[in-house]
Design a protein around this motif. Structure first.
Motif, PDB file in Angstrom:
ATOM      1  N   GLU A  82       0.835  -1.195   0.000  1.00  0.00           N
ATOM      2  CA  GLU A  82       0.000   0.000   0.000  1.00  0.00           C
ATOM      3  C   GLU A  82       0.877   1.255   0.000  1.00  0.00           C
ATOM      4  O   GLU A  82       0.601   2.220  -0.710  1.00  0.00           O
ATOM      5  CB  GLU A  82      -0.917  -0.030   1.230  1.00  0.00           C
TER       6      GLU A  82
ATOM      7  N   ALA B  99      -8.000   6.897  -8.942  1.00  0.00           N
ATOM      8  CA  ALA B  99      -7.642   5.638  -8.295  1.00  0.00           C
ATOM      9  C   ALA B  99      -6.913   5.899  -6.981  1.00  0.00           C
ATOM     10  O   ALA B  99      -7.229   5.298  -5.951  1.00  0.00           O
ATOM     11  CB  ALA B  99      -6.791   4.796  -9.238  1.00  0.00           C
TER      12      ALA B  99
ATOM     13  N   THR C  36      -9.347   7.518  -4.444  1.00  0.00           N
ATOM     14  CA  THR C  36     -10.299   6.539  -3.913  1.00  0.00           C
ATOM     15  C   THR C  36      -9.604   5.582  -2.945  1.00  0.00           C
ATOM     16  O   THR C  36     -10.124   5.280  -1.866  1.00  0.00           O
ATOM     17  CB  THR C  36     -10.920   5.730  -5.077  1.00  0.00           C
ATOM     18  N   THR C  37      -8.412   5.126  -3.339  1.00  0.00           N
ATOM     19  CA  THR C  37      -7.682   4.198  -2.486  1.00  0.00           C
ATOM     20  C   THR C  37      -7.333   4.851  -1.154  1.00  0.00           C
ATOM     21  O   THR C  37      -7.402   4.213  -0.095  1.00  0.00           O
ATOM     22  CB  THR C  37      -6.402   3.717  -3.205  1.00  0.00           C
TER      23      THR C  37
ATOM     24  N   HIS D 173     -10.247   4.706   1.248  1.00  0.00           N
ATOM     25  CA  HIS D 173     -10.441   3.367   1.815  1.00  0.00           C
ATOM     26  C   HIS D 173      -9.350   3.044   2.834  1.00  0.00           C
ATOM     27  O   HIS D 173      -9.600   2.412   3.855  1.00  0.00           O
ATOM     28  CB  HIS D 173     -10.499   2.325   0.697  1.00  0.00           C
ATOM     29  N   SER D 174      -8.146   3.542   2.567  1.00  0.00           N
ATOM     30  CA  SER D 174      -7.042   3.339   3.502  1.00  0.00           C
ATOM     31  C   SER D 174      -7.308   4.102   4.801  1.00  0.00           C
ATOM     32  O   SER D 174      -7.126   3.567   5.900  1.00  0.00           O
ATOM     33  CB  SER D 174      -5.740   3.810   2.846  1.00  0.00           C
TER      34      SER D 174
ATOM     35  N   LEU E  92      -5.022  -2.692   2.254  1.00  0.00           N
ATOM     36  CA  LEU E  92      -4.980  -2.711   0.797  1.00  0.00           C
ATOM     37  C   LEU E  92      -3.687  -3.310   0.301  1.00  0.00           C
ATOM     38  O   LEU E  92      -2.627  -3.112   0.883  1.00  0.00           O
ATOM     39  CB  LEU E  92      -5.130  -1.282   0.271  1.00  0.00           C
TER      40      LEU E  92
ATOM     41  N   VAL F  21      -3.314  -0.323  -5.430  1.00  0.00           N
ATOM     42  CA  VAL F  21      -4.255   0.748  -5.696  1.00  0.00           C
ATOM     43  C   VAL F  21      -5.560   0.130  -6.233  1.00  0.00           C
ATOM     44  O   VAL F  21      -5.537  -0.872  -6.954  1.00  0.00           O
ATOM     45  CB  VAL F  21      -3.613   1.751  -6.693  1.00  0.00           C
ATOM     46  N   LEU F  22      -6.691   0.677  -5.824  1.00  0.00           N
ATOM     47  CA  LEU F  22      -7.973   0.165  -6.299  1.00  0.00           C
ATOM     48  C   LEU F  22      -8.119   0.513  -7.774  1.00  0.00           C
ATOM     49  O   LEU F  22      -7.838   1.641  -8.170  1.00  0.00           O
ATOM     50  CB  LEU F  22      -9.130   0.789  -5.519  1.00  0.00           C
TER      51      LEU F  22
END
Ligand code: ZN
Length: 503
Positions: A146, A244, A247-248, A251-252, A258, A261-262
């Motif tokens: 991550e 990306a 967004t990641t 979420h992190s 993670l 990267v999403l």
């Protein structure tokens, strides 16, 4: 002796720099931690004591030890400060040269044996490091993937406190090892080919994707509303690299572990019992809620009337502003929340209103009360309403539906037209920064006539008129024509008032 090490605190979706100042002095033995740490941070003393002892460090605790976490205005919570605190304490004894701690971020939770445990929020912390010109970071091994998403920061994954100390003390830090290639394990998104029949709902899904419209699916249980909603991310364009990372990072910050990267657009489907904090975010140290986790993706609310009223009311702000305001100890915080809403509901409490085979068993009063649970202002913000009928036999045995990649191509082309009109980037048709919808969608003669008739017959407000025009604009874009024609207005009207009269 005084030593300062650097670490980070995550608030909302962003990380803030935290300086851990450790000071040791003679005097009555006492360990004090200041700078607004909550009880979870104060518990780190026990972990750090055990880790130092078990790793063989001769650290003397029988003196006055003060740890200050600056800035004190920022509340500190959790265990991610352990590593910076332990290394800072060792630096007060000269075990780590203090000047070397000036340009390295230290993050991680210590286990009692001195091994390092992963923490949440690593990606926002690395983005912070890049922003502040901190060129290196020591992170727990399991956070390494991550952390490496941010390429401008040298990431040193370590397994234990002694490894971290060795790295931090080395004036010539070696380059970090090359990461092993990532195993791409992202599951393929659900495909529209699995959906048989459902022509109206499939069309609505495509229009929603093309114009960024919110969508309401109304139908009996088992008609496939959830199945349809899940297929929206698969026909939206892929995330841009900036989206990306953004967004990641959200979420992190929320605490998701993670690996990479999403790449897929998020699809969030909170249960109707979700609290407002879970839905819109908040808490003593604000965390993002479902509306932010759905940023750049889809928020799906199944059983819409079952959500508590004030929870639904709280959705109006993010739907309008693409962001949400949460309160914190000092002032407020804005969190990103640009999502597409897909809501689903039964047509009535029993679920079978309009179903010729089953028949509805609800009282008129029950039906009314059910519909009234969803407020008008919320429904007003949903451009597309569509009835999802139970599958007929012919649909079940019929051919598979058109696959997602074919639909996605049409969506992409329609969005490209909108982007060109708005000067480059895609914005929802008629959104504030895309120009007024009345300027970008001038209907032809027939379209104007239909709009006027609808305004008079249905008593539409100015806002409803504009929303209708937005959908009509999207329909024209999907068809690839510049002028909004009567057929586009007619179809947009269908999406607004689809419910057949079954009284
Ligand atoms: Zn019913």
């Amino acid at each position: 002796m005084l030593a300062t090490s650097l670490t980070a605190a995550v608030v909302g979706v962003d990380a803030h720099l935290v300086r851990v100042e450790a000071d040791t002095a003679g005097g009555f033995p006492r360990f004090t931690m200041v700078g607004l740490p909550d009880s979870s941070v104060r518990e780190s003393e026990g972990r750090i004591r055990a880790a130092l002892r078990n790793c063989g460090y001769q650290f003397k605790w029988d003196r006055r030890i003060t740890v200050n976490m600056a800035p004190a205005s920022l509340r500190k919570m959790g265990s991610s400060y352990d590593l910076a605190t332990a290394v800072g304490l060792l630096a007060t004894d000269g075990l780590v040269p203090s000047p070397l701690l000036r340009d390295i971020l230290l993050v991680g939770e210590l286990a009692l044996d001195g091994s390092l445990r992963p923490v949440g929020g690593i990606l926002p912390m690395m983005l912070l490091a890049r922003r502040r010109g901190i060129r290196a970071a020591i992170v727990p091994e399991r956070n390494a993937r991550e952390a490496r998403i941010v390429s401008d920061v040298r990431v040193y994954p370590v397994a234990s406190l002694p490894d971290a100390v060795a790295l931090a003390s080395s004036p010539e830090r070696p380059l970090p090892p090359e990461p092993p290639p990532a195993a791409s394990s992202a599951p393929a998104p659900a495909d529209l080919a699995d959906v048989r029949g459902q022509a109206a709902a499939r069309r609505a899904l495509e229009v929603a994707a093309a114009g960024g419209h919110n969508l309401l699916l109304v139908g009996p249980p088992g008609a496939g509303k959830t199945m349809l909603a899940r297929r929206l991310p698969g026909i939206l364009p892929p995330l841009t690299p900036e989206e990306a990372v953004e967004t990641t990072a959200i979420h992190s910050a929320w605490g998701a572990r993670l690996e990479d990267v999403l790449t897929a657009r998020p699809f969030r489907s909170p249960h109707h019992t979700a609290s407002d904090a879970a839905l819109v975010g908040g808490g003593s140290i604000p965390r993002p809620g479902e509306v932010s986790l759905a940023h750049n993706g889809v928020l799906f609310l199944d059983e819409l009337p079952e959500f508590r009223r004030h929870v639904l009311e709280a959705l109006r702000e993010p739907i309008e502003d693409k962001a949400v305001t949460v309160s914190r100890v000092r002032g407020t915080l804005r969190l990103p929340a640009r999502f597409q809403l897909v809501a689903a509901m039964n047509p009535c409490p029993c679920g079978f209103r309009g179903d010729a085979r089953r028949g509805c068993s609800c009282t008129p009063h029950g039906r009314l009360r059910y519909g009234a649970r969803v407020s008008g202002p919320l429904l007003d913000r949903i451009d597309l309403h569509v009835v999802v009928a139970p599958l007929a036999y012919g649909d079940i045995v019929g051919p598979p539906g058109e696959p997602s990649d074919v639909v996605a191509r049409r969506v992409r082309e329609a969005r490209a037209r909108q982007a060109a009109r708005a000067g480059g980037s895609f914005v929802l048709n008629g959104d504030r920064d895309g120009g007024s919808i009345r300027e970008i969608a001038r209907p032809d003669h027939e379209g104007t006539r239909l709009l006027r008739a609808a305004m008079e017959r249905l008593g539409l407000t100015g806002r409803a008129h504009d929303r209708l025009l937005r959908v009509a604009r999207t329909l024209a874009d999907l068809e690839g024509v510049e002028e909004v024609a009567g057929r586009h207005v007619a179809e947009a009207l269908q999406f607004r008032h689809p419910e057949p009269d079954t009284e």
